[in-house]
Write an enzyme that holds these catalytic residues in place. Structure first.
Site, mmCIF file in Angstrom:
data_model
loop_
_atom_site.group_PDB
_atom_site.id
_atom_site.type_symbol
_atom_site.label_atom_id
_atom_site.label_comp_id
_atom_site.label_asym_id
_atom_site.label_seq_id
_atom_site.Cartn_x
_atom_site.Cartn_y
_atom_site.Cartn_z
ATOM 1 N NE ARG A 78 -10.585 -10.677 -1.207
ATOM 2 C CZ ARG A 78 -11.510 -9.269 -2.055
ATOM 3 N NH1 ARG A 78 -11.150 -10.015 -3.776
ATOM 4 N NH2 ARG A 78 -10.939 -8.717 -2.215
ATOM 5 C CE LYS A 118 -3.708 -2.191 3.192
ATOM 6 N NZ LYS A 118 -4.336 -1.988 1.920
#
Length: 464
Positions: A314, A240
């Site tokens: 996830r 990020k």
């Protein structure tokens, strides 16, 4: 944690400052009964009855509070929360009525996170009296659950890593005589390979693990609660930008919600067999980081091509959901700070809710509206499953399209939940970017009380 019993107490006629709740169009009628100096005091403070505003009014040797609310006959949870933050320390009661569900907002409005302050706030408590004595314990329990989520999410990752989440789960299990099971190391790699793959780069200091707690009578209906425990998310090799990492201590917000909900369930002795699961990791970067293009084999045996290492939540949830499904619960709920797409779709205040069953969605939404903890349902639209296709594996963890990011994330997880199982997924923010009455900037519980009140209705018939 602040002693909530000091903030709301039974009304036994003790001395207290009165709070008069006034609807804007009822101000004129209210002031007719006041003296000239009292009306002058209200006018001097420019109080016109707007919700959230108030005025201090002299009354003989003392004073009372005039407070604007939208509807004195139907109080919201947060309508007194600002008063709890701005009034002087002391004891208060509502004039001509009870605080009702606004008692929770009164307690939550006095929250502060002082762990790292050299000079914590020394303000005294604002105590609210109520004649609804039976409602006090429930209000305190929910306030403590909210504060628990806030504290965990606000704590920096150095002090809230996988090990600390394990400690929180162990403390919870000890308090309620529950069973706790921790899977780590080589066994984690064998049994929960995607949890291990995501967390292995953090090294021994923040090693990945799967945390499980079981509680309740085996004969009661089994439910499972899963919480995403990414204690810090660098994005992995798909790193990020710096600005994107600033809030990533909150990426374990799903785990905080799951722990808090488990606390409410066990504290209220809800007649269920509870299975709590938290995959706890740090998505770090090192020489053994999992990579874009890698193919991971899941606990379910489904192979997953890694399209993006920043879609790690996830992956760890998939293994935990598989484990939860193996126990055949009648209801499975998960909480996760999963996608920025959900925030774009519904903003910071509304958790995005995905369910397989229409009835379950409506039950959660109705419960949330009743307690001022709203959710918004988004679709598990089958037509978008094609976005998760992989050329070399069973599924890709990152959608091939920039559209419907929250839905594609939910559809990925849906692949790992057994067919036919009643499943609800909260894509929650766990954070408030700006303060609101009773809800300070920082970590917060969003969707927690909606889920809790739905469970109460479902398993006890209690609609309170």
């Amino acid at each position: 944690m602040t002693d909530k019993n000091a903030l709301i107490q039974p009304d036994r006629g003790q001395k207290a400052v009165s709070i008069h709740l006034i609807k804007k169009d009822g101000l004129e009628e209210f002031t007719k009964g006041l003296s000239v100096p009292q009306r002058a005091a209200i006018e001097a403070q420019k109080f016109v009855g707007d919700p959230g505003s108030h005025a201090i009014v002299p009354d003989g040797e003392g004073w009372f509070v005039a407070a604007g609310v939208a509807d004195p006959a139907s109080l919201s949870t947060w309508c007194l929360a600002k008063l709890a933050d701005v009034l002087p320390a002391g004891t208060y009661r509502r004039a001509n009525g009870e605080p009702g569900k606004a008692a929770l907002g009164w307690i939550a409005g006095q929250y502060s996170f002082d762990r790292y302050r050299s000079e914590p706030s020394e303000e005294g408590p604002r105590i609210l009296l109520t004649g609804e004595v039976k409602a006090i314990d429930a209000a305190i329990a929910e306030a403590e659950a909210i504060e628990f989520v806030r504290d965990l999410v606000n704590t920096p990752a150095e002090d809230m890593g996988p090990g600390q989440l394990e400690s929180e789960a162990e403390s919870l299990a000890k308090a309620f005589r529950a069973e706790v099971r921790i899977t780590r190391g080589e066994m984690l790699e064998r049994e929960y390979p995607m949890v291990h793959a995501v967390g292995r780069a953090a090294g021994r200091a923040h090693a990945p693990r799967l945390i499980e707690v079981e509680w309740g009578e085996p004969t009661h209906p089994r439910i499972a609660i899963v919480g995403k425990g990414v204690c810090f998310d660098s994005g992995g090799l798909d790193i990020k930008p710096g600005a994107g990492m600033l809030l990533m201590k909150k990426d374990m917000g799903g785990a905080a919600h799951a722990l808090a909900l488990a606390r409410l369930i066990m504290g209220a002795k809800l007649p269920v067999r509870l299975h709590l699961l938290i995959p706890a990791v740090e998505n770090a970067i090192s020489g053994n980081s999992f990579r874009p293009g890698d193919v991971l084999r899941s606990r379910a045996g489904i192979t997953v091509e890694i399209g993006n290492t920043d879609a790690e939540g996830r992956l760890i949830l998939a293994d935990a959901l598989t484990r939860a499904g193996e126990k055949e619960p009648e209801l499975l709920i998960d909480f996760a700070t999963l996608t920025g797409a959900a925030r774009v779709a519904v903003g910071p205040d509304l958790p995005a809710l995905f369910t397989r069953e229409d009835g379950t969605a409506q039950a959660i939404i109705d419960a949330g509206l009743a307690v001022d903890d709203p959710c918004w349902r988004l679709p598990l639209y089958d037509g978008y499953r094609e976005y998760l296709k992989s050329d070399i594996a069973d599924i890709n963890n990152a959608g091939s399209s920039g559209f419907a990011g929250a839905t594609t994330a939910a559809l990925f997880m849906d692949r790992f939940v057994p067919k036919g199982l009643d499943w609800a997924h909260f894509d929650t923010f766990a954070w408030r970017p700006a303060a609101k009455p009773g809800r300070p900037k920082g970590g917060d519980a969003l969707g927690l009380r909606a889920a809790w009140h739905m469970l109460q209705r479902r398993y006890t018939g209690d609609h309170g």
